[in-house]
Design a protein around this motif. Structure first.
Motif, PDB file in Angstrom:
ATOM      1  N   GLY A 114      -9.064 -11.937  29.146  1.00 36.95           N
ATOM      2  CA  GLY A 114      -8.204 -11.065  29.924  1.00 36.95           C
ATOM      3  C   GLY A 114      -8.407  -9.770  29.136  1.00 36.95           C
ATOM      4  O   GLY A 114      -7.670  -8.551  29.054  1.00 36.95           O
ATOM      5  N   THR A 115      -9.790  -9.317  28.769  1.00 37.43           N
ATOM      6  CA  THR A 115     -10.134  -8.216  28.178  1.00 37.43           C
ATOM      7  C   THR A 115     -11.381  -7.482  28.781  1.00 37.43           C
ATOM      8  O   THR A 115     -12.067  -8.107  28.974  1.00 37.43           O
ATOM      9  CB  THR A 115     -10.177  -8.310  26.467  1.00 37.43           C
ATOM     10  OG1 THR A 115     -10.220  -6.919  25.897  1.00 37.43           O
ATOM     11  CG2 THR A 115     -11.392  -9.049  26.254  1.00 37.43           C
ATOM     12  N   PRO A 116     -11.425  -5.978  28.673  1.00 39.85           N
ATOM     13  CA  PRO A 116     -12.649  -5.193  29.217  1.00 39.85           C
ATOM     14  C   PRO A 116     -13.846  -5.815  28.181  1.00 39.85           C
ATOM     15  O   PRO A 116     -13.659  -6.131  26.968  1.00 39.85           O
ATOM     16  CB  PRO A 116     -12.202  -3.758  28.955  1.00 39.85           C
ATOM     17  CG  PRO A 116     -10.816  -3.925  29.039  1.00 39.85           C
ATOM     18  CD  PRO A 116     -10.297  -5.288  28.294  1.00 39.85           C
ATOM     19  N   LEU A 117     -15.091  -5.604  28.625  1.00 40.04           N
ATOM     20  CA  LEU A 117     -16.217  -6.283  27.688  1.00 40.04           C
ATOM     21  C   LEU A 117     -16.059  -5.223  26.705  1.00 40.04           C
ATOM     22  O   LEU A 117     -16.725  -5.688  25.482  1.00 40.04           O
ATOM     23  CB  LEU A 117     -17.284  -6.214  28.794  1.00 40.04           C
ATOM     24  CG  LEU A 117     -17.890  -7.546  29.167  1.00 40.04           C
ATOM     25  CD1 LEU A 117     -19.299  -7.246  29.719  1.00 40.04           C
ATOM     26  CD2 LEU A 117     -18.402  -8.338  27.741  1.00 40.04           C
ATOM     27  N   THR A 118     -16.028  -3.696  27.029  1.00 40.62           N
ATOM     28  CA  THR A 118     -16.110  -2.734  25.868  1.00 40.62           C
ATOM     29  C   THR A 118     -15.276  -3.069  24.748  1.00 40.62           C
ATOM     30  O   THR A 118     -15.530  -2.985  23.459  1.00 40.62           O
ATOM     31  CB  THR A 118     -16.037  -1.537  26.315  1.00 40.62           C
ATOM     32  OG1 THR A 118     -17.053  -1.348  27.623  1.00 40.62           O
ATOM     33  CG2 THR A 118     -16.316  -0.350  25.253  1.00 40.62           C
ATOM     34  N   ARG A 119     -14.063  -3.352  24.931  1.00 37.82           N
ATOM     35  CA  ARG A 119     -12.916  -3.863  23.947  1.00 37.82           C
ATOM     36  C   ARG A 119     -13.400  -5.081  23.198  1.00 37.82           C
ATOM     37  O   ARG A 119     -13.382  -5.299  21.781  1.00 37.82           O
ATOM     38  CB  ARG A 119     -11.770  -4.067  24.366  1.00 37.82           C
ATOM     39  CG  ARG A 119     -10.685  -4.426  23.521  1.00 37.82           C
ATOM     40  CD  ARG A 119      -9.315  -3.924  23.913  1.00 37.82           C
ATOM     41  NE  ARG A 119      -9.082  -2.825  24.452  1.00 37.82           N
ATOM     42  CZ  ARG A 119      -8.814  -1.970  23.436  1.00 37.82           C
ATOM     43  NH1 ARG A 119      -8.455  -2.134  22.145  1.00 37.82           N
ATOM     44  NH2 ARG A 119      -8.460  -0.895  23.794  1.00 37.82           N
ATOM     45  N   LEU A 120     -14.059  -6.094  23.911  1.00 41.98           N
ATOM     46  CA  LEU A 120     -14.706  -7.469  23.173  1.00 41.98           C
ATOM     47  C   LEU A 120     -15.813  -6.838  22.414  1.00 41.98           C
ATOM     48  O   LEU A 120     -15.695  -7.652  21.356  1.00 41.98           O
ATOM     49  CB  LEU A 120     -15.083  -8.484  24.428  1.00 41.98           C
ATOM     50  CG  LEU A 120     -15.775  -9.810  23.979  1.00 41.98           C
ATOM     51  CD1 LEU A 120     -14.803 -10.457  23.065  1.00 41.98           C
ATOM     52  CD2 LEU A 120     -16.182 -10.413  25.006  1.00 41.98           C
ATOM     53  N   PHE A 121     -16.465  -6.218  22.861  1.00 42.95           N
ATOM     54  CA  PHE A 121     -17.639  -5.723  21.818  1.00 42.95           C
ATOM     55  C   PHE A 121     -17.330  -4.911  20.703  1.00 42.95           C
ATOM     56  O   PHE A 121     -17.848  -4.869  19.624  1.00 42.95           O
ATOM     57  CB  PHE A 121     -18.751  -4.731  22.721  1.00 42.95           C
ATOM     58  CG  PHE A 121     -19.697  -5.867  23.515  1.00 42.95           C
ATOM     59  CD1 PHE A 121     -20.079  -6.860  23.403  1.00 42.95           C
ATOM     60  CD2 PHE A 121     -20.056  -5.038  24.876  1.00 42.95           C
ATOM     61  CE1 PHE A 121     -20.383  -7.774  24.588  1.00 42.95           C
ATOM     62  CE2 PHE A 121     -20.683  -5.812  25.667  1.00 42.95           C
ATOM     63  CZ  PHE A 121     -21.051  -7.094  25.687  1.00 42.95           C
ATOM     64  N   GLY A 122     -16.194  -3.986  21.068  1.00 41.26           N
ATOM     65  CA  GLY A 122     -15.718  -2.883  20.140  1.00 41.26           C
ATOM     66  C   GLY A 122     -16.550  -1.680  20.386  1.00 41.26           C
ATOM     67  O   GLY A 122     -17.767  -1.344  20.273  1.00 41.26           O
ATOM     68  N   ALA A 123     -15.566  -0.549  20.956  1.00 45.61           N
ATOM     69  CA  ALA A 123     -15.974   0.558  21.517  1.00 45.61           C
ATOM     70  C   ALA A 123     -16.602   1.529  20.398  1.00 45.61           C
ATOM     71  O   ALA A 123     -15.809   1.589  19.363  1.00 45.61           O
ATOM     72  CB  ALA A 123     -14.935   1.378  22.241  1.00 45.61           C
ATOM     73  N   ALA A 124     -17.513   2.276  20.543  1.00 46.77           N
ATOM     74  CA  ALA A 124     -18.037   3.367  19.585  1.00 46.77           C
ATOM     75  C   ALA A 124     -17.815   4.535  20.318  1.00 46.77           C
ATOM     76  O   ALA A 124     -17.573   5.705  19.488  1.00 46.77           O
ATOM     77  CB  ALA A 124     -19.532   3.195  19.604  1.00 46.77           C
ATOM     78  N   ARG A 125     -17.616   4.655  21.618  1.00 45.46           N
ATOM     79  CA  ARG A 125     -17.194   5.988  22.239  1.00 45.46           C
ATOM     80  C   ARG A 125     -16.654   5.345  23.723  1.00 45.46           C
ATOM     81  O   ARG A 125     -16.750   4.365  23.894  1.00 45.46           O
ATOM     82  CB  ARG A 125     -18.681   6.350  22.613  1.00 45.46           C
ATOM     83  CG  ARG A 125     -19.539   6.056  23.563  1.00 45.46           C
ATOM     84  CD  ARG A 125     -20.724   6.735  23.705  1.00 45.46           C
ATOM     85  NE  ARG A 125     -21.309   7.256  22.534  1.00 45.46           N
ATOM     86  CZ  ARG A 125     -22.285   6.792  21.510  1.00 45.46           C
ATOM     87  NH1 ARG A 125     -22.467   5.506  21.961  1.00 45.46           N
ATOM     88  NH2 ARG A 125     -22.836   7.080  20.466  1.00 45.46           N
TER      89      ARG A 125
END
Length: 364
Positions: A114-125
């Motif tokens: 239930g999470t966006p992919l960028t949050r799963l990866f960990g956003a840099a920007r």
């Protein structure tokens, strides 16, 4: 354990809006291979731009390997896929197939959580710089001007790229003319890039680069073949523009050799060819270890989540052909206006869903 239930693949052939060509290839349609992965009534989607044979490889070689695996343990599944493809070779259809399945698995995992992919990866920007990419060698001057002005002046994208190296480097006069047309169209305040798609010899590229410099060209992509590491290094050492290549690499050994050879100023990574998001982050780590930035090659909407999670990112290629297809066949495509694009943060996964209307383009 959350078991992967099923893997499906289909190929869609989408005609171009007008004939397209670069320095070494011409085409009038593009094939999109889409993979869907199911677990617990949830579906993840991945895709690549490849021959329809990649869909067949998914069905015949990879589906049985992936089915039953834990949807949370993507590295283990990625390793199993690469081992299964040993005798097929990682380049070509097998590499494309692994990439599309890997993207589908990451999308599936994010949706299950239930999470966006960028949050799963960990956003840099929060968003990523993009550049408008097209300017095909088949375009006349008016078509080139209209496309570049749309990006630079209507959408406010501050960097654009055209194709050169026409007819495998045998029309340098027209190449230089088209670069001049491009500079006139976008004006002095827009970065201008060129891509020869390996159409030149190394010394020819060096000679032309001195003339391109007069038009403020700051990015020279694949002046020679990406396989010619010595040629890339020669061009890089002799010219002022940044040399970029690497997009055809399908394994991490290739990216390592390219970085060690000092062949590029910026490493291009294509997640639809190098093993999906798993391959992307491996290649990005290699680039970081050699103090190089990375650029996402083509498939802009697919690359956005991984690009936003990569500290050493320079930009994402907003490739006309693929951006048009993704906007037409998927819900949730991003908007590059202003020169940046933002991955979806309001929905799980990468946020793109294949539209039912895509079935009209299906060929396999």
């Amino acid at each position: 354990m959350t078991a992967i239930k099923e893997i499906r693949a289909a190929a869609y052939r989408v005609p171009t809006d007008r004939p397209e060509a670069d320095g070494t290839l011409a085409w009038d349609a593009t094939t999109l291979v889409v993979v869907e992965a199911d677990a617990e009534n949830t579906t993840g989607t991945g895709w690549t731009y490849a021959p329809a044979a990649a869909a067949v490889f998914v069905t015949e070689a990879l589906a049985g390997t992936v089915a039953g695996a834990d949807a949370m343990d993507i590295p283990a599944t990625w390793t199993a896929m690469t081992r299964r493809a040993r005798n097929a070779g990682r380049p070509g259809a097998a590499g494309y197939a692994i990439s599309a399945v890997d993207v589908a698995l990451w999308d599936l995992k994010a949706r299950l959580l239930g999470t966006p992919l960028t949050r799963l990866f960990g956003a840099a920007r929060p968003d990523v710089p993009v550049y408008g990419s097209g300017g095909f060698t088949t375009y006349d001057d008016d078509t080139t001007r209209a496309q570049l002005r749309h990006w630079a002046h209507e959408l406010g994208i501050p960097r654009v790229k055209i194709k050169i190296g026409e007819s495998r480097g045998t029309a340098p006069g027209r190449d230089l003319h088209r670069v001049a047309v491009a500079r006139e169209a976008v004006g002095p305040g827009t970065e201008l890039y060129v891509d020869a798609n390996g159409g030149y010899t190394a010394k020819q590229a060096v000679r032309l680069a001195s003339l391109l410099d007069g038009q403020g060209v700051s990015w020279f992509e694949e002046p020679v073949s990406s396989d010619d590491l010595a040629g890339l290094r020669l061009v890089r050492e002799r010219i002022g523009a940044d040399v970029a290549a690497g997009e055809y690499g399908s394994d991490l050994t290739y990216f390592t050799r390219m970085c060690q050879a000092g062949a590029v100023d910026c490493l291009q990574i294509d997640a639809t060819r190098c093993g999906g998001y798993t391959g992307w982050f491996g290649a990005a780590a290699i680039a970081a270890g050699h103090h190089l930035e990375v650029s996402a090659h083509c498939a802009p909407n697919l690359h956005l989540p991984a690009a936003a999670a990569t500290p050493g990112l320079r930009h994402v290629e907003w490739f006309h052909d693929h951006a048009r297809i993704e906007a037409e066949l998927f819900d949730g495509a991003a908007d590059p206006a202003g020169g940046t694009a933002r991955p979806r943060a309001d929905t799980p996964g990468h946020g793109l869903t294949l539209r039912p209307g895509a079935a009209g383009h299906r060929v396999a």
